[in-house]
Design a protein around this motif. Structure first.
Motif, PDB file in Angstrom:
ATOM      1  N   TYR A  34      -6.414  -6.633  16.191  1.00  0.00           N
ATOM      2  CA  TYR A  34      -5.701  -5.357  16.255  1.00  0.00           C
ATOM      3  C   TYR A  34      -4.218  -5.610  16.411  1.00  0.00           C
ATOM      4  O   TYR A  34      -3.800  -6.483  17.165  1.00  0.00           O
ATOM      5  CB  TYR A  34      -6.211  -4.505  17.421  1.00  0.00           C
ATOM      6  CG  TYR A  34      -7.558  -3.903  17.136  1.00  0.00           C
ATOM      7  CD1 TYR A  34      -7.671  -2.655  16.546  1.00  0.00           C
ATOM      8  CD2 TYR A  34      -8.723  -4.599  17.429  1.00  0.00           C
ATOM      9  CE1 TYR A  34      -8.910  -2.099  16.261  1.00  0.00           C
ATOM     10  CE2 TYR A  34      -9.968  -4.059  17.152  1.00  0.00           C
ATOM     11  CZ  TYR A  34     -10.046  -2.811  16.564  1.00  0.00           C
ATOM     12  OH  TYR A  34     -11.265  -2.270  16.283  1.00  0.00           O
ATOM     13  N   LEU A  35      -3.446  -4.821  15.689  1.00  0.00           N
ATOM     14  CA  LEU A  35      -2.001  -5.003  15.668  1.00  0.00           C
ATOM     15  C   LEU A  35      -1.312  -3.672  15.929  1.00  0.00           C
ATOM     16  O   LEU A  35      -1.888  -2.600  15.710  1.00  0.00           O
ATOM     17  CB  LEU A  35      -1.559  -5.526  14.294  1.00  0.00           C
ATOM     18  CG  LEU A  35      -2.251  -6.800  13.782  1.00  0.00           C
ATOM     19  CD1 LEU A  35      -1.841  -7.068  12.346  1.00  0.00           C
ATOM     20  CD2 LEU A  35      -1.929  -7.982  14.666  1.00  0.00           C
ATOM     21  N   GLU A  39       3.494  -4.833  13.363  1.00  0.00           N
ATOM     22  CA  GLU A  39       2.737  -6.020  12.966  1.00  0.00           C
ATOM     23  C   GLU A  39       1.840  -5.752  11.764  1.00  0.00           C
ATOM     24  O   GLU A  39       1.737  -6.568  10.851  1.00  0.00           O
ATOM     25  CB  GLU A  39       1.886  -6.519  14.138  1.00  0.00           C
ATOM     26  CG  GLU A  39       2.695  -7.078  15.301  1.00  0.00           C
ATOM     27  CD  GLU A  39       1.856  -7.288  16.548  1.00  0.00           C
ATOM     28  OE1 GLU A  39       2.196  -8.198  17.330  1.00  0.00           O
ATOM     29  OE2 GLU A  39       0.869  -6.548  16.764  1.00  0.00           O
ATOM     30  N   VAL A  40       1.169  -4.582  11.766  1.00  0.00           N
ATOM     31  CA  VAL A  40       0.269  -4.287  10.662  1.00  0.00           C
ATOM     32  C   VAL A  40       1.052  -4.026   9.383  1.00  0.00           C
ATOM     33  O   VAL A  40       0.605  -4.381   8.286  1.00  0.00           O
ATOM     34  CB  VAL A  40      -0.710  -3.132  11.012  1.00  0.00           C
ATOM     35  CG1 VAL A  40      -0.091  -1.776  10.843  1.00  0.00           C
ATOM     36  CG2 VAL A  40      -1.972  -3.244  10.193  1.00  0.00           C
ATOM     37  N   TYR A  43       1.811  -7.403   8.107  1.00  0.00           N
ATOM     38  CA  TYR A  43       0.581  -8.034   7.623  1.00  0.00           C
ATOM     39  C   TYR A  43       0.239  -7.554   6.217  1.00  0.00           C
ATOM     40  O   TYR A  43      -0.142  -8.337   5.357  1.00  0.00           O
ATOM     41  CB  TYR A  43      -0.563  -7.728   8.597  1.00  0.00           C
ATOM     42  CG  TYR A  43      -1.901  -8.302   8.189  1.00  0.00           C
ATOM     43  CD1 TYR A  43      -2.189  -9.639   8.412  1.00  0.00           C
ATOM     44  CD2 TYR A  43      -2.873  -7.511   7.589  1.00  0.00           C
ATOM     45  CE1 TYR A  43      -3.418 -10.172   8.047  1.00  0.00           C
ATOM     46  CE2 TYR A  43      -4.105  -8.034   7.216  1.00  0.00           C
ATOM     47  CZ  TYR A  43      -4.369  -9.365   7.446  1.00  0.00           C
ATOM     48  OH  TYR A  43      -5.569  -9.900   7.079  1.00  0.00           O
ATOM     49  N   PHE A  44       0.366  -6.243   5.974  1.00  0.00           N
ATOM     50  CA  PHE A  44       0.028  -5.687   4.665  1.00  0.00           C
ATOM     51  C   PHE A  44       1.219  -5.655   3.712  1.00  0.00           C
ATOM     52  O   PHE A  44       1.072  -5.262   2.556  1.00  0.00           O
ATOM     53  CB  PHE A  44      -0.582  -4.290   4.811  1.00  0.00           C
ATOM     54  CG  PHE A  44      -2.008  -4.327   5.270  1.00  0.00           C
ATOM     55  CD1 PHE A  44      -3.031  -4.617   4.384  1.00  0.00           C
ATOM     56  CD2 PHE A  44      -2.336  -4.102   6.593  1.00  0.00           C
ATOM     57  CE1 PHE A  44      -4.348  -4.680   4.805  1.00  0.00           C
ATOM     58  CE2 PHE A  44      -3.652  -4.156   7.025  1.00  0.00           C
ATOM     59  CZ  PHE A  44      -4.655  -4.452   6.122  1.00  0.00           C
ATOM     60  N   TYR A  70      -4.022  -0.831  15.265  1.00  0.00           N
ATOM     61  CA  TYR A  70      -4.570  -0.800  13.918  1.00  0.00           C
ATOM     62  C   TYR A  70      -5.404  -2.057  13.694  1.00  0.00           C
ATOM     63  O   TYR A  70      -4.917  -3.167  13.859  1.00  0.00           O
ATOM     64  CB  TYR A  70      -3.429  -0.742  12.895  1.00  0.00           C
ATOM     65  CG  TYR A  70      -2.491   0.420  13.132  1.00  0.00           C
ATOM     66  CD1 TYR A  70      -2.679   1.618  12.466  1.00  0.00           C
ATOM     67  CD2 TYR A  70      -1.423   0.319  14.016  1.00  0.00           C
ATOM     68  CE1 TYR A  70      -1.828   2.698  12.668  1.00  0.00           C
ATOM     69  CE2 TYR A  70      -0.567   1.384  14.231  1.00  0.00           C
ATOM     70  CZ  TYR A  70      -0.770   2.570  13.558  1.00  0.00           C
ATOM     71  OH  TYR A  70       0.074   3.629  13.761  1.00  0.00           O
ATOM     72  N   LYS A  72      -7.054  -4.730  11.447  1.00  0.00           N
ATOM     73  CA  LYS A  72      -6.842  -5.282  10.099  1.00  0.00           C
ATOM     74  C   LYS A  72      -8.080  -5.106   9.229  1.00  0.00           C
ATOM     75  O   LYS A  72      -7.984  -4.717   8.065  1.00  0.00           O
ATOM     76  CB  LYS A  72      -6.444  -6.755  10.173  1.00  0.00           C
ATOM     77  CG  LYS A  72      -5.100  -6.988  10.815  1.00  0.00           C
ATOM     78  CD  LYS A  72      -4.718  -8.444  10.802  1.00  0.00           C
ATOM     79  CE  LYS A  72      -5.553  -9.247  11.741  1.00  0.00           C
ATOM     80  NZ  LYS A  72      -5.127 -10.622  11.906  1.00  0.00           N
ATOM     81  N   GLN A  73      -9.238  -5.380   9.800  1.00  0.00           N
ATOM     82  CA  GLN A  73     -10.479  -5.288   9.033  1.00  0.00           C
ATOM     83  C   GLN A  73     -10.774  -3.836   8.648  1.00  0.00           C
ATOM     84  O   GLN A  73     -11.169  -3.550   7.519  1.00  0.00           O
ATOM     85  CB  GLN A  73     -11.618  -5.877   9.860  1.00  0.00           C
ATOM     86  CG  GLN A  73     -12.780  -6.355   9.052  1.00  0.00           C
ATOM     87  CD  GLN A  73     -13.758  -7.130   9.921  1.00  0.00           C
ATOM     88  OE1 GLN A  73     -13.935  -6.837  11.106  1.00  0.00           O
ATOM     89  NE2 GLN A  73     -14.405  -8.116   9.346  1.00  0.00           N
ATOM     90  N   THR A  76      -8.382  -2.756   5.905  1.00  0.00           N
ATOM     91  CA  THR A  76      -8.765  -3.382   4.641  1.00  0.00           C
ATOM     92  C   THR A  76      -9.936  -2.639   4.013  1.00  0.00           C
ATOM     93  O   THR A  76      -9.925  -2.349   2.815  1.00  0.00           O
ATOM     94  CB  THR A  76      -9.114  -4.870   4.854  1.00  0.00           C
ATOM     95  OG1 THR A  76      -7.969  -5.542   5.398  1.00  0.00           O
ATOM     96  CG2 THR A  76      -9.518  -5.542   3.556  1.00  0.00           C
TER      97      THR A  76
END
Length: 102
Positions: A34-35, A39-40, A43-44, A70, A72-73, A76
């Motif tokens: 979790y971000l 950060e998210v 990441y994206f 948020y 990540k999985q 996605t």
């Protein structure tokens, strides 16, 4: 160039390689699932405002005591659910010729 190592040196190199691989596996396992929004977004590869916008579209967000996290999985999976099937390419029909015997 040829490099000749005695068995002790070979074992030392093998141990170093195994240790490096194990360290890499440990680092990969410790990645945060979790971000926060910043950060998210990183990441994206999108802007932070995009993350906020996606949240208004129904992207999953965990809200813990007013703090948004948020997954990540989850994101996605949400993004994959928004994918559209690849459109069929407009295939031109093959030209057909008619040959007449004269």
């Amino acid at each position: 160039m040829q490099l000749i190592l005695d068995p002790e040196q070979q074992q030392e190199i093998k141990s170093m390689v195994v240790q490096a691989v194990n360290d890499g596996i440990k680092r990969a396992a410790n990645i945060k699932p979790y971000l926060n929004r910043k950060e998210v977004a990183k990441y994206f590869g999108v802007a932070e405002s995009t993350i906020s916008y996606w949240a208004t579209l129904g992207m999953p967000v965990a809200n813990i005591d007013g703090r948004k996290l948020y997954g990540k999985q989850s994101i996605t999976q949400w993004l994959k659910s928004k994918e559209e099937p690849k459109p069929e390419q407009n295939k031109k029909p093959l030209a057909i010729a008619v040959v007449k015997d004269e």
